[in-house]
Design a protein around this motif. Sequence first.
Motif, short mmCIF file in Angstrom:
data_model
loop_
_atom_site.label_atom_id
_atom_site.label_comp_id
_atom_site.label_asym_id
_atom_site.label_seq_id
_atom_site.Cartn_x
_atom_site.Cartn_y
_atom_site.Cartn_z
N VAL A 1 46.76 16.44 39.74
CA VAL A 1 45.59 15.62 40.01
C VAL A 1 46.04 14.39 40.79
O VAL A 1 47.03 13.76 40.45
CB VAL A 1 44.93 15.19 38.68
CG1 VAL A 1 43.78 14.24 38.92
CG2 VAL A 1 44.48 16.40 37.90
N ALA A 2 45.31 14.05 41.83
CA ALA A 2 45.67 12.90 42.66
C ALA A 2 44.45 12.04 42.95
O ALA A 2 44.03 11.89 44.07
CB ALA A 2 46.30 13.38 43.97
N VAL A 3 43.85 11.50 41.91
CA VAL A 3 42.66 10.66 42.10
C VAL A 3 43.06 9.21 41.99
O VAL A 3 43.84 8.83 41.19
CB VAL A 3 41.58 10.99 41.04
CG1 VAL A 3 40.38 10.06 41.18
CG2 VAL A 3 41.14 12.42 41.19
N PHE B 1 37.30 20.11 44.21
CA PHE B 1 37.12 20.20 45.65
C PHE B 1 35.82 20.87 46.08
O PHE B 1 35.47 20.81 47.25
CB PHE B 1 38.35 20.85 46.29
CG PHE B 1 39.58 20.01 46.09
CD1 PHE B 1 39.68 18.77 46.69
CD2 PHE B 1 40.60 20.44 45.27
CE1 PHE B 1 40.79 17.97 46.48
CE2 PHE B 1 41.72 19.65 45.07
CZ PHE B 1 41.82 18.41 45.67
N GLY B 2 35.09 21.44 45.16
CA GLY B 2 33.78 22.00 45.48
C GLY B 2 32.64 21.09 45.13
O GLY B 2 31.46 21.45 45.30
N GLN B 3 32.95 19.89 44.65
CA GLN B 3 31.89 18.97 44.23
C GLN B 3 30.88 18.68 45.33
O GLN B 3 29.68 18.74 45.10
CB GLN B 3 32.48 17.63 43.77
CG GLN B 3 33.14 17.66 42.43
CD GLN B 3 33.55 16.28 42.01
OE1 GLN B 3 32.79 15.61 41.33
NE2 GLN B 3 34.73 15.84 42.42
N HIS C 1 25.80 8.10 45.91
CA HIS C 1 26.21 9.34 45.23
C HIS C 1 26.92 10.29 46.20
O HIS C 1 27.99 10.83 45.89
CB HIS C 1 24.96 9.98 44.62
CG HIS C 1 25.14 11.32 44.01
ND1 HIS C 1 25.67 11.50 42.76
CD2 HIS C 1 24.86 12.56 44.48
CE1 HIS C 1 25.70 12.79 42.48
NE2 HIS C 1 25.21 13.45 43.51
N LEU C 2 26.34 10.49 47.38
CA LEU C 2 26.95 11.37 48.38
C LEU C 2 28.32 10.85 48.81
O LEU C 2 29.27 11.63 48.95
CB LEU C 2 26.05 11.50 49.61
CG LEU C 2 24.80 12.34 49.43
CD1 LEU C 2 23.92 12.24 50.67
CD2 LEU C 2 25.16 13.78 49.14
N GLY C 3 28.43 9.55 49.01
CA GLY C 3 29.72 8.97 49.39
C GLY C 3 30.77 9.17 48.32
O GLY C 3 31.93 9.51 48.62
N LEU D 1 35.62 12.04 46.48
CA LEU D 1 36.32 12.76 45.41
C LEU D 1 36.70 14.19 45.82
O LEU D 1 37.64 14.76 45.28
CB LEU D 1 35.47 12.81 44.14
CG LEU D 1 35.32 11.49 43.41
CD1 LEU D 1 34.27 11.60 42.32
CD2 LEU D 1 36.65 11.03 42.84
N SER D 2 35.97 14.76 46.77
CA SER D 2 36.21 16.14 47.19
C SER D 2 37.28 16.27 48.28
O SER D 2 37.60 17.38 48.70
CB SER D 2 34.92 16.76 47.71
OG SER D 2 33.95 16.84 46.70
#
Length: 157
Positions: free
Chosen positions: A155-157, A39-41, A84-86, A91-92
């Motif tokens: 984990v919930a990805v 969450f800090g990515q 990359h930002l998206g 993911l965060s």
Amino acid sequence: MQDFDQCEFPKFLKSREELTEYLTVIVFTASAQHAAVNFGQYDWYSWIPNAPSTMRKPPPNQKGLANVNLIIESLPDRGRSSWHLGAVWALSQYQEGELYLGMYPDEHFIEKPVKAAMETFRKQLAEISSSIKKRNDGKKLPYYNMSPEQIPNSVAV
């Protein structure tokens, strides 16, 4: 098939303490450790020079050759940076309907000792969350990623 003889996980557990240790590692890895890393990515990766997704030029192979122009020419272009930002933003994010530590909507256990242990656990989590809120109060950059109320059960990805 993986060769489990090379794995550090034991072939069998000899005691309740060993079982507790290994289950603790599994739960920690899938919850708190994942929250700390995941969450800090965006906070870190949103400034592209911190962790560029690609480089357009190879790194210099001798000291003293890097300069501002080389760095700018090496960083990814706007399109790749936007992608990359998206990706790191997505993911965060927390999932809708996320279940956090101590939240168990399905009642699998009805035994009194188990219910008492769950209640004790929830109280301890609330105390930790309160402590973190107090520590963050008034800070310009508060850190909540390790607050139990911000740590998903898994984990919930």
